[in-house]
Write a protein that holds these residues in place. Structure first.
Motif, PDB file in Angstrom:
ATOM      1  N   LYS A 109       5.326   0.532  -0.933  1.00  0.00           N
ATOM      2  CA  LYS A 109       6.262   0.536  -0.046  1.00  0.00           C
ATOM      3  C   LYS A 109       7.305   1.401  -0.286  1.00  0.00           C
ATOM      4  N   GLU A 110       7.768   1.497  -1.660  1.00  0.00           N
ATOM      5  CA  GLU A 110       8.824   2.533  -1.992  1.00  0.00           C
ATOM      6  C   GLU A 110       8.564   3.928  -1.960  1.00  0.00           C
ATOM      7  N   ALA A 111       7.221   4.366  -1.763  1.00  0.00           N
ATOM      8  CA  ALA A 111       7.020   5.524  -1.436  1.00  0.00           C
ATOM      9  C   ALA A 111       6.030   5.984  -0.490  1.00  0.00           C
ATOM     10  N   LEU A 112       6.298   5.378   0.579  1.00  0.00           N
ATOM     11  CA  LEU A 112       5.414   5.317   1.792  1.00  0.00           C
ATOM     12  C   LEU A 112       5.268   6.946   2.109  1.00  0.00           C
ATOM     13  N   ALA A 113       6.271   7.333   2.543  1.00  0.00           N
ATOM     14  CA  ALA A 113       6.513   8.877   3.288  1.00  0.00           C
ATOM     15  C   ALA A 113       5.739   9.643   2.168  1.00  0.00           C
ATOM     16  N   LYS A 114       6.203   9.695   0.929  1.00  0.00           N
ATOM     17  CA  LYS A 114       5.774  10.831  -0.019  1.00  0.00           C
ATOM     18  C   LYS A 114       4.079  10.733  -0.116  1.00  0.00           C
ATOM     19  N   GLU A 115       3.595   9.432  -0.441  1.00  0.00           N
ATOM     20  CA  GLU A 115       2.276   9.482  -0.598  1.00  0.00           C
ATOM     21  C   GLU A 115       1.526   9.285   0.753  1.00  0.00           C
ATOM     22  N   LEU A 116       1.817   9.214   1.928  1.00  0.00           N
ATOM     23  CA  LEU A 116       1.260   9.591   3.183  1.00  0.00           C
ATOM     24  C   LEU A 116       1.340  11.000   3.250  1.00  0.00           C
ATOM     25  N   LEU A 117       2.305  11.909   2.885  1.00  0.00           N
ATOM     26  CA  LEU A 117       1.995  13.225   3.190  1.00  0.00           C
ATOM     27  C   LEU A 117       1.246  13.778   2.021  1.00  0.00           C
ATOM     28  N   GLU A 118       0.766  13.064   0.908  1.00  0.00           N
ATOM     29  CA  GLU A 118      -0.145  13.393  -0.056  1.00  0.00           C
ATOM     30  C   GLU A 118      -1.609  13.256   0.381  1.00  0.00           C
ATOM     31  N   THR A 119      -1.741  12.814   1.447  1.00  0.00           N
ATOM     32  CA  THR A 119      -2.930  12.439   1.940  1.00  0.00           C
ATOM     33  C   THR A 119      -3.673  13.701   2.708  1.00  0.00           C
ATOM     34  N   ASP A 120      -4.791  13.777   3.213  1.00  0.00           N
ATOM     35  CA  ASP A 120      -5.046  14.626   4.236  1.00  0.00           C
ATOM     36  C   ASP A 120      -4.632  14.700   5.495  1.00  0.00           C
ATOM     37  N   LEU A 121      -3.688  13.867   5.757  1.00  0.00           N
ATOM     38  CA  LEU A 121      -3.038  13.621   7.020  1.00  0.00           C
ATOM     39  C   LEU A 121      -3.006  15.042   8.097  1.00  0.00           C
ATOM     40  N   LEU A 122      -1.983  15.915   7.385  1.00  0.00           N
ATOM     41  CA  LEU A 122      -1.668  17.216   8.092  1.00  0.00           C
ATOM     42  C   LEU A 122      -3.102  18.256   8.254  1.00  0.00           C
ATOM     43  N   GLU A 123      -3.732  18.117   7.309  1.00  0.00           N
ATOM     44  CA  GLU A 123      -4.997  18.711   7.264  1.00  0.00           C
ATOM     45  C   GLU A 123      -5.916  18.258   8.389  1.00  0.00           C
ATOM     46  N   GLY A 149      10.392  -2.922  12.622  1.00  0.00           N
ATOM     47  CA  GLY A 149      11.235  -1.892  13.339  1.00  0.00           C
ATOM     48  C   GLY A 149      12.130  -1.108  12.301  1.00  0.00           C
ATOM     49  N   ASP A 150      12.683  -2.067  11.276  1.00  0.00           N
ATOM     50  CA  ASP A 150      13.623  -1.267  10.450  1.00  0.00           C
ATOM     51  C   ASP A 150      12.493  -0.461   9.521  1.00  0.00           C
ATOM     52  N   LEU A 151      11.411  -1.087   8.940  1.00  0.00           N
ATOM     53  CA  LEU A 151      10.458   0.115   8.173  1.00  0.00           C
ATOM     54  C   LEU A 151      10.085   1.198   8.864  1.00  0.00           C
ATOM     55  N   ALA A 152       9.839   0.966  10.234  1.00  0.00           N
ATOM     56  CA  ALA A 152       9.467   2.001  11.043  1.00  0.00           C
ATOM     57  C   ALA A 152      10.215   3.219  11.129  1.00  0.00           C
ATOM     58  N   LYS A 153      11.704   2.821  11.448  1.00  0.00           N
ATOM     59  CA  LYS A 153      12.574   3.681  11.586  1.00  0.00           C
ATOM     60  C   LYS A 153      12.806   4.564  10.432  1.00  0.00           C
ATOM     61  N   SER A 161       1.328  -3.738  -0.589  1.00  0.00           N
ATOM     62  CA  SER A 161       0.792  -2.391  -0.356  1.00  0.00           C
ATOM     63  C   SER A 161       0.416  -2.015   0.718  1.00  0.00           C
ATOM     64  N   PHE A 162      -0.005  -0.678   1.330  1.00  0.00           N
ATOM     65  CA  PHE A 162      -0.269  -0.397   2.608  1.00  0.00           C
ATOM     66  C   PHE A 162      -1.587   0.297   2.816  1.00  0.00           C
ATOM     67  N   PHE A 163      -2.172   0.051   3.923  1.00  0.00           N
ATOM     68  CA  PHE A 163      -3.387   0.968   4.155  1.00  0.00           C
ATOM     69  C   PHE A 163      -2.977   1.718   5.375  1.00  0.00           C
ATOM     70  N   PRO A 164      -3.188   2.928   5.410  1.00  0.00           N
ATOM     71  CA  PRO A 164      -2.721   3.873   6.502  1.00  0.00           C
ATOM     72  C   PRO A 164      -3.972   4.062   7.537  1.00  0.00           C
TER      73      PRO A 164
END
Length: 499
Positions: free
Chosen positions: A226-240, A268-272, A306-309
């Motif tokens: 949770k504390e590093a969601l954005a960073k770890e999401l962008l470390e996946t193959d999302l953009l690729e 909503g707080d987390l999403a924003k 933890s989160f599964f995207p």
């Protein structure tokens, strides 16, 4: 309201009076009274936008004007927005402007949006966060919302039909194997209400009718903290993955959908917060646009926090149920009907004469025909709007069918049917336990008149006890097979033949 209005005019307890006024106009009658006062003396509230001594007076004044009507209001709000020097107030003018036509200000808004994005990009390169960033992001959020409502973005087309990807198909609990058995390639794993297909070809999946949603899984993700969601999401193959499946270059417009287990914060707080972080850390390749998005990032929280995207693409060409243009309150979801027909497929007869005595908008009949082509389809229903919807849906599906607005218990026909398939009415406000019990008995008796000796009944029921009770009273009927379609709804499919 009149007393508050006069206090504002005299600039007496100005901030407190405006706060009280803003609270009061939540009630329609108070809002109507303020509108009359404003129409007579608009300058009383307009003067609040020029009150230099207290920015919160300007802030509350803008919020109140956003609830009123008047030709001068948008121009006054825009002028105040352009001269405002306190960043924390600027977004409030924009929120108020959302209630009015904004066409005259679109070009200026675009310029301001580009300016803020440039400032935020520069701020992102600094080691320390600046206090102004929060307010700039709030302003940018509202600017984008207005501009997207005026000029929706051009979304990226899907170009990945022939490609392979890791996908997750969401289906009914207990029906995972049914869906998995229709997947032609890939490594298959089953979950609770889900089928994971690793490196499956995408196009054939779009003809499977027994799943609700298709998501792409992100490689290299694992469980995200949770504390590093954005960073770890962008470390996946999302953009690729987006670059491979979608036509054109970034930016991609997205929304975040968080499924939280606990109540420590609202989704909503987390999403924003995550939306803003993804924008910043992706250098603008991802744009948070909940009101006009092409990508959904769904984050599922597990028991450990933890989160599964998962990634959902709106441009994925899913036309499986495109025929379903009309529904009524009692309509059966087409996926449920498709699951029924897939389970009962070995009992269906090609070129059959098929009747649905409680057809609603025709979903059960149309899904029956999709599974195996029927010769003739008849649908009956007492509810005239449902019959009108069924005709429109059948026309959209390109399926010839006959729909009749009448009581099925009085229906007679020149020949017998091979199959009777139906979503049976459910016990509720309009039909109590006694009535639904009787209806099951009457239905089974009527079916004897309408069904060929070798024919079958396929009955989708959410009151299985009544159906079984009436079957026990009638030895001429034999329960051939029974399936649980939805554990949550306690819905079952019964295949019934002659005893």
């Amino acid at each position: 309201m009149r007393e508050l209005f006069e206090k504002v005019d005299r600039q007496q307890d100005l901030r407190e009076s405006l706060i009280a006024m803003k609270a009061a106009i939540q009630k329609p009658e108070s809002l109507g009274e303020l509108q009359k006062l404003f129409d007579a003396r608009p300058q009383v509230l307009f003067s609040c936008l020029n009150y230099e001594e207290d920015p919160k007076v300007r802030k509350n004044g803008a919020a109140i004007l956003g609830k009123l009507t008047g030709e001068e209001i948008p121009e006054k709000l825009w002028e105040a927005y352009e001269r405002e020097h306190q960043l924390f107030v600027k977004s409030d003018y924009l929120k108020a402007l959302e209630s009015f036509p904004c066409e005259p200000y679109v070009e200026a808004m675009k310029q301001r949006q580009a300016q803020i994005e440039e400032e935020l990009m520069a701020a992102g390169k600094q080691t320390e966060k600046q206090p102004s960033e929060k307010h700039l992001r709030q302003e940018l959020w509202v600017l984008r919302r207005i501009l997207l409502s005026q000029e929706p973005p051009r979304f990226h087309g899907f170009v990945g039909l022939g490609q392979k990807a890791d996908v997750m198909l969401l289906t009914n609990q207990g029906q995972e194997k049914l869906t998995a058995g229709q997947i032609g390639d890939g490594q298959i794993r089953l979950g609770k209400g889900a089928v994971l297909a690793e490196q499956a070809t995408i196009e054939p999946l779009l003809s499977i009718r027994t799943y609700r949603e298709l998501f792409f899984c992100l490689q290299g993700s694992g469980k995200l903290r949770k504390e590093a969601l954005a960073k770890e999401l962008l470390e996946t193959d999302l953009l690729e993955l987006l670059g491979r499946l979608l036509k054109g270059k970034p930016p991609y417009y997205f929304r975040v959908d968080t499924r939280l287990r606990g109540a420590s914060q609202t989704p909503g707080d987390l999403a924003k917060r995550l939306g803003a972080q993804l924008e910043e850390q992706s250098n603008g390749r991802l744009i948070n646009a909940p009101s006009a998005y092409e990508i959904e990032l769904r984050l599922m929280e597990d028991r450990g926090g933890s989160f599964f995207p998962l990634l959902k693409l709106k441009s994925l060409p899913d036309h499986r149920f495109a025929y379903r243009r009309q529904v009524v309150a009692a309509s059966l979801a087409p996926v449920q009907a498709a699951i029924c027909m897939e389970l009962a497929s070995s009992y269906l007869k090609e070129q059959a004469q098929v009747l649905d005595p409680f057809c609603g908008v025709g979903t059960m009949l149309l899904e029956r025909n999709y599974k195996l082509h029927a010769h003739t389809l008849y649908g009956i229903d007492l509810y005239a709007p449902a019959i009108a919807g069924a005709r429109e849906n059948a026309q959209a599906a390109g399926v010839p069918a006959h729909f009749i607005n009448r009581d099925c218990l009085t229906f007679a026909h020149g020949y017998l049917f091979d199959e009777i398939v139906t979503n049976f009415p459910v016990k509720g406000k309009r039909m109590d336990a006694h009535a639904i019990d009787n209806l099951y008995g009457q239905f089974l008796d009527k079916a004897r008149e309408l069904l060929k000796p070798e024919g079958i009944l396929l009955v989708y029921s959410r009151d299985r006890g009544y159906l079984k009770k009436q079957l026990r009273k009638r030895p001429e009927w034999k329960l051939m097979e029974e399936w649980c379609i939805s554990q949550k709804e306690e819905a079952y499919l019964f295949c019934i033949g002659r005893g």
